[in-house]
Design a protein around this motif. Structure first.
Motif, short mmCIF file in Angstrom:
data_model
loop_
_atom_site.label_atom_id
_atom_site.label_comp_id
_atom_site.label_asym_id
_atom_site.label_seq_id
_atom_site.Cartn_x
_atom_site.Cartn_y
_atom_site.Cartn_z
N LEU A 1 -83.02 59.43 -160.91
CA LEU A 1 -83.47 59.11 -162.32
C LEU A 1 -82.70 57.77 -162.76
N LEU A 2 -83.34 57.44 -164.05
CA LEU A 2 -82.70 56.40 -164.73
C LEU A 2 -81.55 57.00 -165.49
N ARG A 3 -80.37 56.85 -165.23
CA ARG A 3 -79.06 57.41 -165.72
C ARG A 3 -79.24 57.54 -167.45
N SER A 4 -78.97 58.69 -167.60
CA SER A 4 -79.21 59.09 -169.42
C SER A 4 -78.05 58.84 -170.03
N GLN A 5 -76.72 58.62 -169.40
CA GLN A 5 -75.55 58.29 -169.99
C GLN A 5 -74.54 57.26 -168.94
N THR A 6 -73.71 56.53 -169.59
CA THR A 6 -72.96 55.88 -168.88
C THR A 6 -71.71 56.79 -168.22
N SER A 7 -71.56 57.93 -168.49
CA SER A 7 -70.52 58.75 -168.18
C SER A 7 -70.46 59.10 -166.66
N THR A 8 -71.68 58.43 -165.97
CA THR A 8 -71.72 58.58 -164.45
C THR A 8 -70.64 57.58 -163.91
N VAL A 9 -70.56 56.65 -164.67
CA VAL A 9 -69.34 55.71 -164.30
C VAL A 9 -68.20 56.15 -163.99
N GLN A 10 -67.80 57.11 -164.76
CA GLN A 10 -66.33 57.86 -164.69
C GLN A 10 -66.43 58.36 -163.30
N ILE A 11 -67.15 59.00 -163.05
CA ILE A 11 -67.13 59.75 -161.57
C ILE A 11 -67.26 58.52 -160.57
N ARG A 12 -67.83 57.80 -160.53
CA ARG A 12 -67.91 56.71 -159.41
C ARG A 12 -66.71 55.88 -159.24
N VAL A 13 -66.07 55.58 -160.64
CA VAL A 13 -64.75 55.01 -160.70
C VAL A 13 -63.66 55.97 -159.90
N MET A 14 -63.56 57.04 -160.43
CA MET A 14 -62.45 57.99 -159.75
C MET A 14 -62.83 58.49 -158.51
N GLU A 15 -63.91 58.38 -157.95
CA GLU A 15 -64.12 58.62 -156.52
C GLU A 15 -63.50 57.47 -155.71
N ARG A 16 -63.53 56.53 -156.29
CA ARG A 16 -63.00 55.26 -155.34
C ARG A 16 -61.48 54.73 -155.71
N THR A 17 -61.14 55.27 -156.81
CA THR A 17 -59.64 55.01 -157.08
C THR A 17 -58.73 56.17 -157.48
N ARG A 18 -57.53 55.79 -156.91
CA ARG A 18 -56.41 56.93 -157.62
C ARG A 18 -55.95 56.70 -158.84
N PRO A 19 -55.49 57.52 -159.60
CA PRO A 19 -54.81 57.36 -160.84
C PRO A 19 -53.67 56.46 -160.94
N PRO A 20 -53.31 55.83 -162.04
CA PRO A 20 -53.84 55.84 -163.38
C PRO A 20 -55.05 54.81 -163.14
N VAL A 21 -56.08 55.35 -164.27
CA VAL A 21 -57.11 54.58 -164.45
C VAL A 21 -57.49 54.28 -165.72
N ARG A 22 -57.75 52.93 -166.13
CA ARG A 22 -58.00 52.69 -167.43
C ARG A 22 -59.34 51.43 -167.58
N ILE A 23 -60.67 52.40 -167.70
CA ILE A 23 -61.63 51.22 -167.35
C ILE A 23 -62.84 51.24 -168.75
N VAL A 24 -63.40 50.46 -168.83
CA VAL A 24 -64.73 50.79 -169.74
C VAL A 24 -65.90 50.48 -168.70
N SER A 25 -67.02 50.86 -169.14
CA SER A 25 -68.28 50.39 -168.46
C SER A 25 -69.48 50.25 -169.43
N VAL A 26 -70.08 49.30 -169.48
CA VAL A 26 -71.12 48.81 -170.38
C VAL A 26 -72.32 48.76 -169.94
N GLY A 27 -73.34 49.40 -170.55
CA GLY A 27 -74.70 49.13 -169.68
C GLY A 27 -75.73 50.04 -170.23
N ARG A 28 -76.89 49.87 -169.82
CA ARG A 28 -78.19 50.44 -170.37
C ARG A 28 -78.39 52.00 -169.79
N VAL A 29 -78.87 52.82 -170.66
CA VAL A 29 -79.12 54.02 -170.35
C VAL A 29 -80.37 54.49 -170.88
#
Ligand code: DAH
Length: 334
Positions: free
Chosen positions: A173-201
């Motif tokens: 599906l076309l993503r309905s929210q950018t919260s998807t990026v939280q998951i993608r970033v945490m899947e590939r990074t160990r904490p600590p994490v401090r990111i933003v992601s800007v995009g279309r939904v």
């Protein structure tokens, strides 16, 4: 004997005049054929004068001929070079007229807002990350703790692709929210994490002054030891103040999102009213577990803000549809 020298002189004068008179490479080529051409050029006729000279005269005449020939060919070569330069082509316009100013474009107001957001949030140590606009259900829903029967999953409330499927046959599906990026970033990074992601939904909402089927969000995520709701509020307050001005206030209202606990709606008071900016909360322990983090050791907050809202507030724009109509009378104002 004097006739040979005279002939050389006449040739040189005429050739020089013709070379200098040539206005372009094509003219010059005609001059070359006439004067220096190997088969019918006038230089060839001159050579016969050499043959008429007596053996005693010949060395001097030969030298005079060669020197003259060298001067003419050098002049010719220089002229070829000059006429081949683009700026020496004849001009058929008035160089003193004012030029045509190219019309300068500018960035779309949404793009301008995004750039400013990234810059402001960067001051608080957030880096910018990204995720795909075409998502699978795992990243758009499952990993975010959104249950199978949650209304947000309703096919009528999402843009599912009719034919395309993931590699293992799951719907896309076309993503309905950018919260998807939280998951993608945490899947590939160990904490600590401090990111933003800007995009279309994308959501198949009814289009009106405040809703569109495609819009922009800024997702924020900060995970680490000792991250609290107070940190969240400070970051949002400083962020809103940096964009809208120091006189803003931030207000949290209790809310619910499957991926945060507790969850809040974020409002900002600006000038004469409160305006809803988006949602936020402390990342749900289940979400941290889904990406392999230990919720006993670390905590985090997340927020999702509507980009257009801020831009509309700052510029007094009262209809979100204006952003997507590409009317230059509107766009030129920013
Ligand atoms: N994803 C939510 C939406 O689209 C917004 C949101 C709410 C994002 C809470 C968050 C959050 O990160 O913590 O409505």
């Amino acid at each position: 004997m004097s006739t040979a020298y005279e002939a050389f002189q006449v040739f040189e004068q005429e050739a020089t005049a013709a070379i200098e008179a040539a206005r372009n490479v094509a003219d010059l080529e005609q001059v070359r054929i006439l004067f220096l051409g190997k088969s019918k050029g006038r230089l060839k006729d001159l050579q016969s004068e050499l043959g008429k000279a007596t053996p005693a005269e010949r060395p001097a005449i030969g030298q005079a001929f060669n020197e003259m020939k060298l001067r003419v060919t050098q002049l010719f070569d220089t002229r070829v070079e000059v006429l081949s330069r683009p700026e020496s082509q004849p001009r058929d316009f008035d160089v003193t007229l004012p030029g045509n100013l190219p019309r300068l474009g500018r960035e779309h107001p949404i793009t301008q807002t995004i750039e400013e957001f990234k810059e402001i949030i960067g001051r608080f140590g957030f880096t910018v990350d990204d995720g795909p606009e075409l998502e699978d259900e795992y990243h758009n829903f499952d990993a975010l703790n959104i249950p199978k029967d949650h209304p947000a999953r309703d096919p009528l409330d999402n843009f599912y692709l009719a034919a395309a499927k993931t590699a293992n046959g799951q719907p896309i599906l076309l993503r309905s929210q950018t919260s998807t990026v939280q998951i993608r970033v945490m899947e590939r990074t160990r904490p600590p994490v401090r990111i933003v992601s800007v995009g279309r939904v994308y959501r198949p909402d009814e289009i009106d002054r405040t809703h569109h089927q495609m819009f922009h969000q800024m997702e924020g995520l900060m995970v680490g030891e000792g991250v609290t709701m107070a940190t969240l509020k400070s970051v949002l307050k400083m962020f809103a103040a940096a964009y809208l001005g120091e006189d803003v206030e931030i207000r949290f209202r209790p809310s619910f999102f499957p991926f945060t606990e507790p969850s809040v709606e974020v409002d900002v008071r600006w000038r004469d009213g409160w305006l809803e900016l988006g949602g936020a909360g402390m990342v749900d322990p289940q979400v941290l577990e889904n990406v392999g983090y230990d919720p006993e050791k670390i905590t985090g907050f997340a927020f999702g803000l509507g980009i257009a809202r801020f831009c509309m507030l700052r510029h007094g724009i009262d209809d979100i549809r204006l952003f997507y109509e590409n009317d230059l009378r509107f766009l030129k104002q920013f």
